[in-house]
Write a protein that holds these residues in place. Sequence first.
Motif, mmCIF file in Angstrom:
data_model
loop_
_atom_site.group_PDB
_atom_site.id
_atom_site.type_symbol
_atom_site.label_atom_id
_atom_site.label_comp_id
_atom_site.label_asym_id
_atom_site.label_seq_id
_atom_site.Cartn_x
_atom_site.Cartn_y
_atom_site.Cartn_z
ATOM 1 N N GLU A 184 0.824 -1.209 0.000
ATOM 2 C CA GLU A 184 0.000 0.000 0.000
ATOM 3 C C GLU A 184 0.854 1.253 0.000
ATOM 4 N N ASN A 185 1.963 1.205 0.744
ATOM 5 C CA ASN A 185 2.852 2.364 0.780
ATOM 6 C C ASN A 185 3.511 2.597 -0.575
ATOM 7 N N ARG A 186 3.817 1.506 -1.286
ATOM 8 C CA ARG A 186 4.458 1.641 -2.589
ATOM 9 C C ARG A 186 3.450 1.990 -3.684
ATOM 10 N N PHE A 187 2.241 1.474 -3.541
ATOM 11 C CA PHE A 187 1.203 1.677 -4.548
ATOM 12 C C PHE A 187 -0.041 2.251 -3.879
ATOM 13 N N PRO A 188 -0.073 3.579 -3.706
ATOM 14 C CA PRO A 188 -1.210 4.216 -3.020
ATOM 15 C C PRO A 188 -2.567 3.845 -3.605
ATOM 16 N N ALA A 189 -2.598 3.445 -4.880
ATOM 17 C CA ALA A 189 -3.876 3.068 -5.489
ATOM 18 C C ALA A 189 -4.524 1.901 -4.755
ATOM 19 N N MET A 190 -3.711 1.087 -4.068
ATOM 20 C CA MET A 190 -4.264 -0.052 -3.323
ATOM 21 C C MET A 190 -5.168 0.399 -2.185
ATOM 22 N N ARG A 191 -4.975 1.636 -1.721
ATOM 23 C CA ARG A 191 -5.784 2.115 -0.599
ATOM 24 C C ARG A 191 -7.252 2.256 -0.975
ATOM 25 N N SER A 192 -7.502 2.337 -2.262
ATOM 26 C CA SER A 192 -8.894 2.445 -2.711
ATOM 27 C C SER A 192 -9.505 1.087 -3.035
ATOM 28 N N TYR A 193 -8.763 0.016 -2.763
ATOM 29 C CA TYR A 193 -9.289 -1.321 -3.014
ATOM 30 C C TYR A 193 -10.556 -1.557 -2.197
ATOM 31 N N SER A 194 -11.472 -2.298 -2.773
ATOM 32 C CA SER A 194 -12.649 -2.727 -2.021
ATOM 33 C C SER A 194 -12.242 -3.817 -1.043
ATOM 34 N N ASP A 195 -13.116 -4.124 -0.110
ATOM 35 C CA ASP A 195 -12.820 -5.193 0.846
ATOM 36 C C ASP A 195 -12.551 -6.512 0.123
ATOM 37 N N GLU A 196 -13.313 -6.764 -0.946
ATOM 38 C CA GLU A 196 -13.118 -8.009 -1.695
ATOM 39 C C GLU A 196 -11.767 -8.025 -2.386
ATOM 40 N N GLN A 197 -11.346 -6.880 -2.947
ATOM 41 C CA GLN A 197 -10.040 -6.826 -3.608
ATOM 42 C C GLN A 197 -8.905 -7.031 -2.610
ATOM 43 N N ARG A 198 -9.047 -6.419 -1.435
ATOM 44 C CA ARG A 198 -8.023 -6.607 -0.399
ATOM 45 C C ARG A 198 -7.969 -8.068 0.054
ATOM 46 N N GLU A 199 -9.134 -8.671 0.172
ATOM 47 C CA GLU A 199 -9.172 -10.065 0.602
ATOM 48 C C GLU A 199 -8.517 -10.976 -0.431
ATOM 49 N N ARG A 200 -8.800 -10.724 -1.712
ATOM 50 C CA ARG A 200 -8.190 -11.528 -2.755
ATOM 51 C C ARG A 200 -6.676 -11.337 -2.791
ATOM 52 N N THR A 201 -6.217 -10.104 -2.584
ATOM 53 C CA THR A 201 -4.779 -9.840 -2.558
ATOM 54 C C THR A 201 -4.122 -10.572 -1.399
ATOM 55 N N ALA A 202 -4.765 -10.526 -0.235
ATOM 56 C CA ALA A 202 -4.223 -11.235 0.932
ATOM 57 C C ALA A 202 -4.170 -12.739 0.672
ATOM 58 N N GLU A 203 -5.185 -13.280 0.011
ATOM 59 C CA GLU A 203 -5.196 -14.706 -0.314
ATOM 60 C C GLU A 203 -4.044 -15.059 -1.251
ATOM 61 N N ASP A 204 -3.823 -14.216 -2.259
ATOM 62 C CA ASP A 204 -2.720 -14.473 -3.189
ATOM 63 C C ASP A 204 -1.378 -14.461 -2.463
ATOM 64 N N LEU A 205 -1.192 -13.486 -1.571
ATOM 65 C CA LEU A 205 0.060 -13.419 -0.812
ATOM 66 C C LEU A 205 0.229 -14.632 0.095
ATOM 67 N N ALA A 206 -0.871 -15.072 0.698
ATOM 68 C CA ALA A 206 -0.799 -16.249 1.563
ATOM 69 C C ALA A 206 -0.394 -17.486 0.755
ATOM 70 N N HIS A 207 -0.923 -17.620 -0.454
ATOM 71 C CA HIS A 207 -0.532 -18.752 -1.301
ATOM 72 C C HIS A 207 0.950 -18.670 -1.655
ATOM 73 N N ILE A 208 1.437 -17.457 -1.932
ATOM 74 C CA ILE A 208 2.855 -17.292 -2.259
ATOM 75 C C ILE A 208 3.716 -17.732 -1.081
ATOM 76 N N VAL A 209 3.360 -17.302 0.120
ATOM 77 C CA VAL A 209 4.132 -17.685 1.305
ATOM 78 C C VAL A 209 4.044 -19.190 1.526
ATOM 79 N N ASP A 210 2.871 -19.771 1.317
ATOM 80 C CA ASP A 210 2.713 -21.215 1.510
ATOM 81 C C ASP A 210 3.607 -21.994 0.542
ATOM 82 N N PHE A 211 3.641 -21.579 -0.723
ATOM 83 C CA PHE A 211 4.494 -22.280 -1.683
ATOM 84 C C PHE A 211 5.971 -22.026 -1.394
ATOM 85 N N LEU A 212 6.289 -20.834 -0.901
ATOM 86 C CA LEU A 212 7.666 -20.552 -0.528
ATOM 87 C C LEU A 212 8.124 -21.482 0.593
ATOM 88 N N THR A 213 7.295 -21.623 1.619
ATOM 89 C CA THR A 213 7.683 -22.489 2.735
ATOM 90 C C THR A 213 7.772 -23.946 2.296
#
Length: 362
Positions: free
Chosen positions: A258-287
Motif C-alpha cells: 500500500e505504501n508503494r502503490f497508493p492506489a491499493m488504498r482504494s481497493y474494495s474489501d473483496e479486492q483486499r481479501e483476494r490480494t491477501a489470499e494471493d500473498l498467503a498462497h505465495i508464502v505457503d508455496f515458498l515455505t
Amino acid sequence: MSSSGSAWVAELGDRLWTAVAGGDEHAAVDVIEDALDAGHDRETLLLEVIGAVQERVGAEWAANRMSVAQEHAATAINERAIAAVVHGHGVTADSVRGRITVSCVDGEWHALPARLVAEVLRLRGWQVDYLGAQIPTSHMIAHLHATNPHAVLLSSSLPTHLPTAHTAIAACQAVGIPVLVGGRAFGTDGRYARAFGATRWAANARDAASALDAGLPRPDPTAARHAVDDLPHLSDQEYTMVGRSRAQLVKQTLVDLENRFPAMRSYSDEQRERTAEDLAHIVDFLTTALYVDDPDLFTTFVTWTADILRARSVPARSLTAGLAVLAEQLRDFPRATALLGQATARLTGPAAPSTPEPGSHA
C-alpha cells in the motif's frame, strides 16, 4: 468393445463436457448410462472420459472461463457420473483380492483423483476403504490399525500439503503398512515421493493398480524415521521459522505494498481479501519449497500465478512487487531469499511459456 483412445472416447467426452459445463446432472448420467448400455469399458469411462472432462474443468477455471462456483458444481456432477459408472458393479467376498485404503492427505480437498483410483481398484477386484478428502493423519492411522490393509494409497494434488504428506507416509510405515502415493503434489516424476521414503509412487490409477499387482514390501515398523533424516537441509530451520511467520509476513506485505502503490488504498474489501489470499498462497508455496529444497516448485507456482493474474487482467508487476517486499522481510534467510530471487528473474526475464497448474482445481 473398442479399445481406449478410439472415437467413442472422444465422442462421449464431448457429450459429457456439454452436460457438465451446462450444469445438467441428469444429462451427464444419461451419457454414462448410454455408454454402459453400449457395452463400453467402465475403467476407460472413469479415466479417459470423466477424468479428461475434470481436467478440462480445471483448465477452464484457470483461463477465467469458469467461476469457482461453476467449478465446484461441475466437480459434483462428475462425482455423480462416477457413481453411475460403478453402480451395481461389485466383487463377491470370495473373489476379493485384498483390502486397500485410499485417502487424501490432511488438508487436501481435491478428492476426485483419489476417488477415481479407488473405483479403478474396485473394478479390478480389490476391497477398497475410500476415506475421501481432508483426513487427519491420526484418524487414518486408527483406521489402519483396525483394518490392517495390504497398502494405503495417499493422494495429494496441491504441493503445499507435502509436509503433511511426509508425516503421513512416515506414520503409515511406522505401523507396518506400505505406502503408495500419487497426485500432482508429488511431482510429475514422483521426486517428492522418493525424497519422503514412500514405498512406491504411481503416476496414475493404472500405474497404481500395476504396483499393487506386483506387490508392495511391508516396511519395518521399528525403523522409525524423522523428517530431518529424509531431508537434512531442514536442519537450518528456515522452513520452520518462515512458516511460523506466515500471518505476519502477509500482513506486513500488504502494508508495504500500500505504501508503494497508493492506489491499493482504494481497493474494495473483496479486492483486499483476494490480494491477501494471493500473498498467503505465495508464502505457503515458498515455505513448501524450503521444505523440499526445490526452487522449481516455487518458480513454477509463481509463473502459473502470473498466468492466472493475466487471465484476470491483473498486471504482473503487482506480483513482482509482492516478491520484492517479501524478499526485504526475509533478507536474513538465505534460502528463502534465493528462491524469491529466482522466481523474480523468471518473471522479469525473457517471456516464459505458460506452465501447467501446480496443483489441481479439478
